[in-house]
Design a protein around this motif. Structure first.
Motif, PDB file in Angstrom:
ATOM      1  N   TYR A  36      54.901  27.076  36.655  1.00  0.00           N
ATOM      2  CA  TYR A  36      56.039  26.621  37.459  1.00  0.00           C
ATOM      3  C   TYR A  36      55.900  27.211  38.861  1.00  0.00           C
ATOM      4  CZ  TYR A  36      60.692  26.295  39.413  1.00  0.00           C
ATOM      5  OH  TYR A  36      61.740  26.049  40.258  1.00  0.00           O
ATOM      6  N   ARG A  38      57.795  27.902  42.045  1.00  0.00           N
ATOM      7  CA  ARG A  38      59.125  27.923  42.667  1.00  0.00           C
ATOM      8  C   ARG A  38      59.067  27.539  44.141  1.00  0.00           C
ATOM      9  NH1 ARG A  38      61.285  32.032  45.082  1.00  0.00           N
ATOM     10  NH2 ARG A  38      59.850  33.482  44.069  1.00  0.00           N
ATOM     11  N   SER A  41      58.553  23.881  44.503  1.00  0.00           N
ATOM     12  CA  SER A  41      59.738  23.190  43.994  1.00  0.00           C
ATOM     13  C   SER A  41      60.834  23.175  45.051  1.00  0.00           C
ATOM     14  CB  SER A  41      60.260  23.883  42.729  1.00  0.00           C
ATOM     15  OG  SER A  41      59.297  23.836  41.707  1.00  0.00           O
ATOM     16  N   GLU A  47      61.250  19.853  40.413  1.00  0.00           N
ATOM     17  CA  GLU A  47      60.745  20.921  39.538  1.00  0.00           C
ATOM     18  C   GLU A  47      59.242  20.723  39.427  1.00  0.00           C
ATOM     19  OE1 GLU A  47      62.652  21.186  35.575  1.00  0.00           O
ATOM     20  OE2 GLU A  47      60.603  21.535  34.845  1.00  0.00           O
ATOM     21  N   HIS A  49      55.366  21.836  38.597  1.00  0.00           N
ATOM     22  CA  HIS A  49      54.465  22.662  37.795  1.00  0.00           C
ATOM     23  C   HIS A  49      53.030  22.372  38.215  1.00  0.00           C
ATOM     24  CE1 HIS A  49      57.697  23.505  34.818  1.00  0.00           C
ATOM     25  NE2 HIS A  49      58.118  22.305  35.210  1.00  0.00           N
ATOM     26  N   THR A 326      60.861  16.019  37.526  1.00  0.00           N
ATOM     27  CA  THR A 326      59.850  16.920  36.962  1.00  0.00           C
ATOM     28  C   THR A 326      58.485  16.404  37.387  1.00  0.00           C
ATOM     29  OG1 THR A 326      61.262  17.342  35.068  1.00  0.00           O
ATOM     30  CG2 THR A 326      58.936  17.929  34.839  1.00  0.00           C
TER      31      THR A 326
END
Ligand code: F0G
Length: 366
Positions: A36, A38, A41, A47, A49, A326
């Motif tokens: 992930y 951050r 994001s 979000e 990854h 996502t």
């Protein structure tokens, strides 16, 4: 005891064309981190990854397809595998040939292979042929070579390659619990976007143009959806964006310096069937994204890999990233393969100091 990852054929055998008794050539590829991110994001409002394919045994995603391609070759009498390459395929082919007890021949565009990749082909004992031409010339030659001689072609036009590479999509769904909304990845010869699209579909109980059987239709679906596929090419090597062959592709991201991708039709199908896109980014954007990954996320990738993140950042700037989606970005190869480009103009003072705390503290401004 913790589970030791067994390599993608052992882990996903029911979805790959290998039986229990088949001899498998593996270096433990796959099972790579999904991290992930951050910082990214927050930057793009989603979000995000990162699928870290540089964590494979030879430092790129190619190992997923090489375990399947070379294992298949082991079922034949052929003793030599051959590949054209911008560097990573040759590194992987050379390593898996060693593991298999086969010889390897790699055909490379002269002067356009990152030093780490060249070193890998050399240390693994590949027979090297440097061509005064680009990757597309090398691929043509290796196709002719494998037609004329008892040599197995292990480029991604070999369907076993894509079979192995599709497992990256399986791992992502296994980790997230379902497919992401969007998958972003760099596109060169276009095998990987084809493989991911196949993997996502097969996990959702569907097949694609590149599927080699319909077993997915008879298996319990693991995912409820498939993502949009967003491919990213380099500005000077963007045939899929332009819709025409690029005769003299140029980019700092030598791994994707390709003007006539072999899996062109499959890549277009992945783009269109997923309602995705294939876009391009400049070398400057690639280097900037490489820096974001290394200084804000903690992942060192080679330039071609950073194209995925560069493409995502560009899409966000253009208002194309849905809020809270996502998103998975594949970073395809390890930064250690090409330290020269990463260090670039970096101005680091490594003048030696006296071996004392005082001298070290002085340099550190403490
Ligand atoms: N990223 C890296 C690091 C690569 O090495 C490649 C391809 C790609 C992305 C693009 O993947 O070709 O499936 O669209 N490298 C090949 C090679 C061409 O010879 O190593 P693709």
């Amino acid at each position: 005891m913790a589970h030791q990852w067994q390599g993608i054929i052992h882990e996903y055998r029911d979805r790959l064309p290998f039986g229990e008794g088949d001899e498998i050539v593996t270096l433990g590829e796959g099972g790579t981190p999904l991290v992930y991110a951050r910082a990214i994001s927050e930057r793009v409002g989603a979000e995000v990854h990162i699928k870290v394919e540089g964590a494979n045994p030879t430092g790129s995603f190619k190992d997923r397809g090489m375990t399947t391609a070379v294992s298949q070759v082991k079922q034949t009498d052929v003793q030599v595998v051959a590949a054209a390459s911008t560097g990573n395929t040759s590194a992987s082919a050379a390593a898996y040939a060693v593991a298999a007890g086969l010889k390897s021949t790699v055909i490379l565009p002269a002067g356009k292979i990152a030093a780490g990749k060249l070193a890998q082909a050399i240390v693994h004992g590949a027979q090297l042929v440097a061509v005064d031409g680009n990757f597309d010339d090398c691929l043509r030659i290796v196709r002719e070579l494998t037609d004329a001689y008892p040599v197995a072609l292990v480029n991604s036009v070999n369907p076993y390659r894509l079979q192995g590479q599709k497992t990256a999509a399986f791992e992502i769904v296994d980790a997230l619990g379902d497919a992401p909304d969007i998958h972003v990845l760099p596109v060169g010869n276009a095998g990987n976007i084809t493989a991911y699209w196949m993997g996502y579909n097969e996990y959702a109980g569907k097949t694609t143009l590149a599927s080699i059987d319909d077993s997915a239709l008879h298996m319990e679906p693991v995912a409820t959806k498939v993502p949009q596929m967003w491919g990213v090419q380099a500005w000077g090597a963007a045939p899929l964006v332009l819709g025409e062959i690029v005769q003299n592709p140029e980019t700092i991201a030598t791994a994707i310096r390709i003007g006539n991708p072999a899996s062109w039709k499959y890549a277009e199908a992945a783009r269109d069937d997923s309602k995705g896109s294939i876009d391009r980014v400049t070398d400057e954007q690639i280097l900037e994204a490489q820096k974001v990954l290394s200084t804000e996320v903690g992942i060192f990738v080679e330039p071609a890999s950073a194209a995925s993140v560069a493409g995502l950042i560009q899409a966000a700037e253009q208002g194309k990233v849905p809020d809270g989606a996502t998103i998975v970005c594949t970073v395809t190869g390890n930064g250690l393969k090409d330290t020269a480009t990463a260090l670039g103009e970096a101005d680091v003072d490594l003048t030696p100091i006296a071996p004392t705390l005082e001298a070290a503290a002085g340099v550190l401004g403490l």
